[in-house]
Design a protein around this motif. Structure first.
Motif, short mmCIF file in Angstrom:
data_model
loop_
_atom_site.label_atom_id
_atom_site.label_comp_id
_atom_site.label_asym_id
_atom_site.label_seq_id
_atom_site.Cartn_x
_atom_site.Cartn_y
_atom_site.Cartn_z
N ASN A 188 -19.16 -1.75 -30.60
CA ASN A 188 -18.69 -3.08 -30.97
C ASN A 188 -18.81 -4.01 -29.77
O ASN A 188 -18.87 -3.56 -28.63
CB ASN A 188 -17.25 -3.02 -31.47
N PRO A 189 -18.85 -5.33 -30.00
CA PRO A 189 -19.10 -6.27 -28.90
C PRO A 189 -18.05 -6.27 -27.79
O PRO A 189 -18.33 -6.76 -26.70
CB PRO A 189 -19.17 -7.62 -29.61
N ASN A 190 -16.85 -5.80 -28.06
CA ASN A 190 -15.83 -5.74 -27.02
C ASN A 190 -15.49 -4.30 -26.67
O ASN A 190 -14.33 -3.92 -26.50
CB ASN A 190 -14.57 -6.50 -27.46
N TYR A 191 -16.53 -3.49 -26.54
CA TYR A 191 -16.41 -2.05 -26.33
C TYR A 191 -16.16 -1.72 -24.86
O TYR A 191 -16.71 -2.35 -23.96
CB TYR A 191 -17.70 -1.38 -26.78
N SER A 192 -15.31 -0.71 -24.64
CA SER A 192 -15.08 -0.22 -23.28
C SER A 192 -14.85 1.29 -23.36
O SER A 192 -14.16 1.78 -24.26
CB SER A 192 -13.85 -0.89 -22.66
N ASP A 193 -15.46 2.02 -22.41
CA ASP A 193 -15.34 3.47 -22.43
C ASP A 193 -15.43 4.00 -21.00
O ASP A 193 -15.79 3.27 -20.07
CB ASP A 193 -16.44 4.09 -23.30
N LEU A 194 -15.10 5.26 -20.83
CA LEU A 194 -15.17 5.94 -19.53
C LEU A 194 -14.37 5.18 -18.47
O LEU A 194 -14.84 4.96 -17.35
CB LEU A 194 -16.63 6.11 -19.09
N GLY A 195 -13.17 4.77 -18.86
CA GLY A 195 -12.31 4.08 -17.92
C GLY A 195 -12.85 2.76 -17.43
O GLY A 195 -12.60 2.35 -16.30
N GLY A 196 -13.59 2.08 -18.29
CA GLY A 196 -14.16 0.79 -17.92
C GLY A 196 -15.52 0.88 -17.28
O GLY A 196 -16.11 -0.14 -16.90
N GLU A 197 -16.07 2.09 -17.18
CA GLU A 197 -17.38 2.26 -16.58
C GLU A 197 -18.48 1.73 -17.49
O GLU A 197 -19.52 1.26 -17.03
CB GLU A 197 -17.61 3.75 -16.29
N VAL A 198 -18.26 1.85 -18.80
CA VAL A 198 -19.19 1.31 -19.79
C VAL A 198 -18.48 0.20 -20.54
O VAL A 198 -17.47 0.44 -21.21
CB VAL A 198 -19.63 2.40 -20.79
N VAL A 199 -18.99 -1.02 -20.41
CA VAL A 199 -18.31 -2.18 -20.96
C VAL A 199 -19.31 -3.10 -21.66
O VAL A 199 -20.43 -3.27 -21.20
CB VAL A 199 -17.58 -2.98 -19.85
N MET A 200 -18.87 -3.67 -22.78
CA MET A 200 -19.64 -4.71 -23.45
C MET A 200 -18.67 -5.82 -23.83
O MET A 200 -17.54 -5.54 -24.26
CB MET A 200 -20.34 -4.16 -24.69
N THR A 201 -19.08 -7.06 -23.64
CA THR A 201 -18.29 -8.20 -24.09
C THR A 201 -19.11 -8.99 -25.10
O THR A 201 -20.34 -8.84 -25.19
CB THR A 201 -17.91 -9.12 -22.93
N GLU A 202 -18.44 -9.82 -25.85
CA GLU A 202 -19.14 -10.65 -26.82
C GLU A 202 -20.18 -11.53 -26.13
O GLU A 202 -21.30 -11.71 -26.62
CB GLU A 202 -18.15 -11.51 -27.60
N GLY A 203 -19.83 -12.08 -24.98
CA GLY A 203 -20.77 -12.92 -24.25
C GLY A 203 -22.00 -12.16 -23.79
O GLY A 203 -23.13 -12.67 -23.86
N MET A 204 -21.81 -10.94 -23.31
CA MET A 204 -22.95 -10.11 -22.91
C MET A 204 -23.84 -9.79 -24.11
O MET A 204 -25.06 -9.82 -24.02
CB MET A 204 -22.45 -8.81 -22.27
N PHE A 205 -23.20 -9.49 -25.22
CA PHE A 205 -23.94 -9.14 -26.43
C PHE A 205 -24.81 -10.31 -26.90
O PHE A 205 -26.02 -10.16 -27.13
CB PHE A 205 -22.95 -8.74 -27.53
N THR A 206 -24.24 -11.49 -27.01
CA THR A 206 -25.02 -12.64 -27.49
C THR A 206 -26.08 -13.04 -26.48
O THR A 206 -27.18 -13.48 -26.86
CB THR A 206 -24.10 -13.84 -27.81
N ALA A 207 -25.79 -12.88 -25.19
CA ALA A 207 -26.80 -13.20 -24.17
C ALA A 207 -28.01 -12.28 -24.30
O ALA A 207 -29.16 -12.71 -24.13
CB ALA A 207 -26.19 -13.09 -22.78
#
Length: 204
Positions: A12-31
């Motif tokens: 999902n666009p606001n995904y975070s995993d591995l203690g914040g090591e893997v992150v996605m934000t809505e802004g990153m996704f649309t960019a």
């Protein structure tokens, strides 16, 4: 023409995993989608991707696959962010469904209704992400076969209930957990499998 096609994996666009090591934000996704649009990337369907992997068809070098793993978690982000952003750019997303998560949700029927509508619209294609989301490196061969067969069967059944005949051809391994033997996928009728840390390949 392309000799390899990248698969861009999302949750999902606001995904975070591995203690914040893997992150996605809505802004990153649309960019990222904007980048693909500016560079005129073609987003392939599951059928096109399967044909590319089996060398039945060729596609331009600016081709890609957009993969999303879909369960109950953050479904609203798929509905309110992912689908509108894909639709706006006339892109196609691959939704790999963890069937058990949808079936166990109190909103499961509504989720299926929406997924089928998005599929009919042409903004997504559908693949399997198993039933119970196990690590396939850690389960028995019979369990793996059942996960592959049942997930495909249940997805196609939910679509038929809603008047859509379709065939699931792609499978995405949970946890990127690929077992040594994947013959069970071919036996179940799949044509390709995906894992984030391995190259995608047709099932021989």
């Amino acid at each position: 023409t392309a000799d390899r096609i990248p698969v861009i994996e999302y949750h999902n666009p606001n995904y975070s995993d591995l203690g914040g090591e893997v992150v996605m934000t809505e802004g990153m996704f649309t960019a990222q989608l904007d980048y693909l649009t500016r560079n005129k990337f073609k987003t392939l369907t599951d059928r096109e991707f399967a044909d590319f992997l089996s060398r039945k068809r060729e596609f331009p070098t600016n081709s890609t696959v957009l993969r999303f793993d879909l369960g109950d978690r953050a479904f609203d982000e798929f509905e309110n962010i992912v689908i509108p952003e894909l639709r706006k750019r006339q892109m196609v997303g691959h939704f790999y469904i963890a069937v058990g998560e949808i079936e166990d949700s109190k909103d499961g029927k509504a989720y299926w209704d929406k997924v089928v509508e998005w599929y009919k619209e042409g903004v997504i294609v559908i693949g399997s992400h198993s039933v119970s989301h196990p690590d396939f490196r850690q389960i028995s061969s019979s369990w793996a076969r059942e996960e592959a067969e049942k997930s495909k069967e249940r997805i196609e059944q939910e679509f038929r209930k809603r008047g859509v005949d379709m065939d699931i051809v792609g499978f995405a391994f949970p946890f990127d957990g690929v077992p040594n033997d994947i013959q069970f996928l071919k036996d179940a009728g799949y044509e390709y499998a995906l894992a984030g840390r391995l190259n995608s390949k047709p099932i021989q």
